[in-house]
Enzyme design. Structure first.
Site, PDB file in Angstrom:
ATOM      1  N   PHE A   1      56.865  63.939   2.324  1.00 33.20           N
ATOM      2  CA  PHE A   1      57.163  63.736   3.859  1.00 33.20           C
ATOM      3  C   PHE A   1      58.331  64.849   4.082  1.00 33.20           C
ATOM      4  CE2 PHE A   1      58.650  62.350   8.026  1.00 33.20           C
ATOM      5  CZ  PHE A   1      57.372  62.232   8.392  1.00 33.20           C
ATOM      6  N   VAL A   2      58.021  65.835   5.181  1.00 28.06           N
ATOM      7  CA  VAL A   2      58.974  66.719   5.569  1.00 28.06           C
ATOM      8  C   VAL A   2      59.075  66.814   7.037  1.00 28.06           C
ATOM      9  CG1 VAL A   2      58.426  68.365   3.618  1.00 28.06           C
ATOM     10  CG2 VAL A   2      57.165  68.486   5.815  1.00 28.06           C
TER      11      VAL A   2
ATOM     12  N   ASP B   1      58.237  66.196  12.933  1.00 23.81           N
ATOM     13  CA  ASP B   1      59.197  64.904  13.331  1.00 23.81           C
ATOM     14  C   ASP B   1      59.061  63.697  12.139  1.00 23.81           C
ATOM     15  OD1 ASP B   1      56.787  64.391  14.313  1.00 23.81           O
ATOM     16  OD2 ASP B   1      57.456  62.572  15.112  1.00 23.81           O
TER      17      ASP B   1
ATOM     18  N   GLU C   1      48.562  75.110  13.782  1.00 25.73           N
ATOM     19  CA  GLU C   1      48.704  73.904  13.435  1.00 25.73           C
ATOM     20  C   GLU C   1      50.488  73.876  12.763  1.00 25.73           C
ATOM     21  OE1 GLU C   1      48.550  70.879  13.120  1.00 25.73           O
ATOM     22  OE2 GLU C   1      46.694  70.184  13.504  1.00 25.73           O
ATOM     23  N   ASP C   2      50.911  72.908  12.656  1.00 22.25           N
ATOM     24  CA  ASP C   2      52.387  72.744  12.253  1.00 22.25           C
ATOM     25  C   ASP C   2      52.153  72.713  10.528  1.00 22.25           C
ATOM     26  OD1 ASP C   2      51.360  70.294  12.326  1.00 22.25           O
ATOM     27  OD2 ASP C   2      53.145  69.281  13.161  1.00 22.25           O
TER      28      ASP C   2
ATOM     29  N   GLY D   1      53.932  69.161  17.232  1.00 22.71           N
ATOM     30  CA  GLY D   1      54.324  69.728  15.748  1.00 22.71           C
ATOM     31  C   GLY D   1      54.226  71.180  15.831  1.00 22.71           C
TER      32      GLY D   1
ATOM     33  N   ARG E   1      62.531  67.579  15.089  1.00 21.96           N
ATOM     34  CA  ARG E   1      61.649  68.680  15.308  1.00 21.96           C
ATOM     35  C   ARG E   1      62.761  70.068  15.591  1.00 21.96           C
ATOM     36  NH1 ARG E   1      56.387  66.975  16.530  1.00 21.96           N
ATOM     37  NH2 ARG E   1      56.235  65.037  17.336  1.00 21.96           N
TER      38      ARG E   1
ATOM     39  N   LYS F   1      49.647  70.937   2.448  1.00 16.22           N
ATOM     40  CA  LYS F   1      50.005  70.212   1.418  1.00 16.22           C
ATOM     41  C   LYS F   1      48.710  69.977   0.470  1.00 16.22           C
ATOM     42  CE  LYS F   1      53.118  66.701   3.438  1.00 16.22           C
ATOM     43  NZ  LYS F   1      53.000  65.365   4.041  1.00 16.22           N
TER      44      LYS F   1
ATOM     45  N   ASP G   1      47.718  68.141   6.264  1.00 17.51           N
ATOM     46  CA  ASP G   1      47.987  67.037   5.274  1.00 17.51           C
ATOM     47  C   ASP G   1      46.551  66.678   4.552  1.00 17.51           C
ATOM     48  OD1 ASP G   1      48.973  65.015   3.891  1.00 17.51           O
ATOM     49  OD2 ASP G   1      49.768  63.837   5.732  1.00 17.51           O
TER      50      ASP G   1
HETATM   51  P1  IMP Z   1      46.147  65.522   8.706  1.00 14.74           P
HETATM   52  O1  IMP Z   1      45.229  65.191   9.691  1.00 14.74           O
HETATM   53  O2  IMP Z   1      46.565  64.495   7.757  1.00 14.74           O
HETATM   54  O3  IMP Z   1      45.879  66.947   8.086  1.00 14.74           O
HETATM   55  O4  IMP Z   1      47.818  65.515   9.118  1.00 14.74           O
HETATM   56  C1  IMP Z   1      48.159  66.343  10.131  1.00 14.74           C
HETATM   57  C2  IMP Z   1      49.251  65.901  11.055  1.00 14.74           C
HETATM   58  O5  IMP Z   1      50.103  65.197  10.539  1.00 14.74           O
HETATM   59  C3  IMP Z   1      50.344  66.903  11.523  1.00 14.74           C
HETATM   60  O6  IMP Z   1      49.779  67.937  12.507  1.00 14.74           O
HETATM   61  C4  IMP Z   1      51.509  66.397  11.483  1.00 14.74           C
HETATM   62  O7  IMP Z   1      51.759  65.920  13.111  1.00 14.74           O
HETATM   63  C5  IMP Z   1      51.336  65.110  10.593  1.00 14.74           C
HETATM   64  N1  IMP Z   1      52.190  65.260   9.541  1.00 14.74           N
HETATM   65  C6  IMP Z   1      51.373  65.354   8.301  1.00 14.74           C
HETATM   66  N2  IMP Z   1      52.409  65.535   7.164  1.00 14.74           N
HETATM   67  C7  IMP Z   1      53.489  65.439   7.880  1.00 14.74           C
HETATM   68  C8  IMP Z   1      54.908  65.584   7.156  1.00 14.74           C
HETATM   69  O8  IMP Z   1      55.062  65.518   6.110  1.00 14.74           O
HETATM   70  N3  IMP Z   1      55.893  65.522   8.282  1.00 14.74           N
HETATM   71  C9  IMP Z   1      55.626  65.151   9.518  1.00 14.74           C
HETATM   72  N4  IMP Z   1      54.319  65.318  10.148  1.00 14.74           N
HETATM   73  C10 IMP Z   1      53.351  65.142   9.353  1.00 14.74           C
END
Ligand code: IMP
Length: 182
Positions: free
Chosen positions: A159-160, A166, A106-107, A52, A172, A138, A110
C-alpha cells in the site's frame, strides 16, 4: 526550501519513502514522450480519474505538446481502507467522447478492476479508441483482463500514498511516494 521527509505518519499508520520526486518526474517525462509520439496526428481526450490521478495528470498534461482535451471522471474503489473494494462507482461522466481518441489517466492500477469497468463504461459512448496511462502499476495484483498502454513505475503489491494517492483521504499532497511500514 522543501525538505523531503523520509517517513510520514498518517492517522495511525507509518509510511517510508519509496519513490523520490526526481524518479517521479522521469516516469512522467517517459509517458509524455510516448504519448506525444503516438498521438502526433491526433487530438486525444485525456480523462483524468478523480481524485487520485490529479497530481500526476497536472504534471503529465503540462508536457503534452499536441492539441488535446481534458475531462474528469470519478471512480472510487478503496473507501477508507487499504484493500481494493471490488466495486467501482463511476460518476460525473464526461462530455462527448464519441469518435474521439480517449486516454484514461490513472494514479495506480492494482487489481485492474477500476480500469476494466471504466473502459467498459466509456465504450458505451463510442469513442474511436481507448488507451490507459497509469502512474503506478502493481503487476502482481492484476486479476482483471486489462491492457495498460503507458506505465510510469511498477511497484510491489504494497500500500502506497503520496503524489495523489491517499490513505483515508490523507497523503495526496506528498511530493514523493511512500509505502506502508510493517
Ligand atoms: P484497482 O481497481 O484494484 O486496480 O484499484 C485502483 C484504485 O484503487 C486506484 O485508482 C486507487 O484509488 C486505489 N488504490 C490501489 N492501490 C492503492 C494504494 O496502494 N494506495 C492508495 N490507493 C490505492
Amino acid at each position: 526550501m522543501l525538505v523531503l521527509k523520509n517517513e510520514v505518519v498518517l492517522n495511525d499508520k507509518k509510511f517510508k519513502i519509496l519513490i523520490y520526486p526526481e524518479q517521479i518526474q522521469e516516469a512522467v517525462d517517459k509517458i509524455a514522450k510516448q504519448i506525444n509520439h503516438d498521438y502526433k496526428d491526433k487530438k486525444p481526450v485525456f480523462i483524468v480519474t478523480l481524485k487520485g490521478a490529479i497530481i500526476f495528470a497536472v504534471d503529465l498534461l503540462k508536457k503534452i505538446q499536441i492539441d488535446c482535451e481534458i475531462e474528469t471522471i470519478r471512480a472510487k474503489s478503496y473507501g477508507s481502507g487499504m484493500v481494493s473494494g471490488g466495486s467501482v462507482l463511476i460518476s460525473q461522466m464526461t462530455g462527448n467522447i464519441a469518435g474521439k481518441d480517449v486516454i484514461i489517466v490513472e494514479d495506480i492500477v492494482d487489481t485492474g478492476l477500476t480500469v476494466f469497468q471504466l473502459r467498459r463504461e466509456l465504450e458505451l459512448y463510442k469513442p474511436n479508441s481507448i488507451r490507459v496511462a497509469t502512474f503506478l502499476l502493481k503487476p502482481s495484483m492484476i486479476s482483471n483482463p486489462v491492457e495498460i498502454d503507458y506505465v510510469g513505475i511498477e511497484i510491489p503489491p504494497d500500500f502506497v500514498v503520496g503524489y495523489g494517492l491517499d490513505y483515508a483521504e490523507l497523503g495526496r499532497n506528498l511530493p514523493a511516494v511512500y509505502v506502508l511500514k510493517e
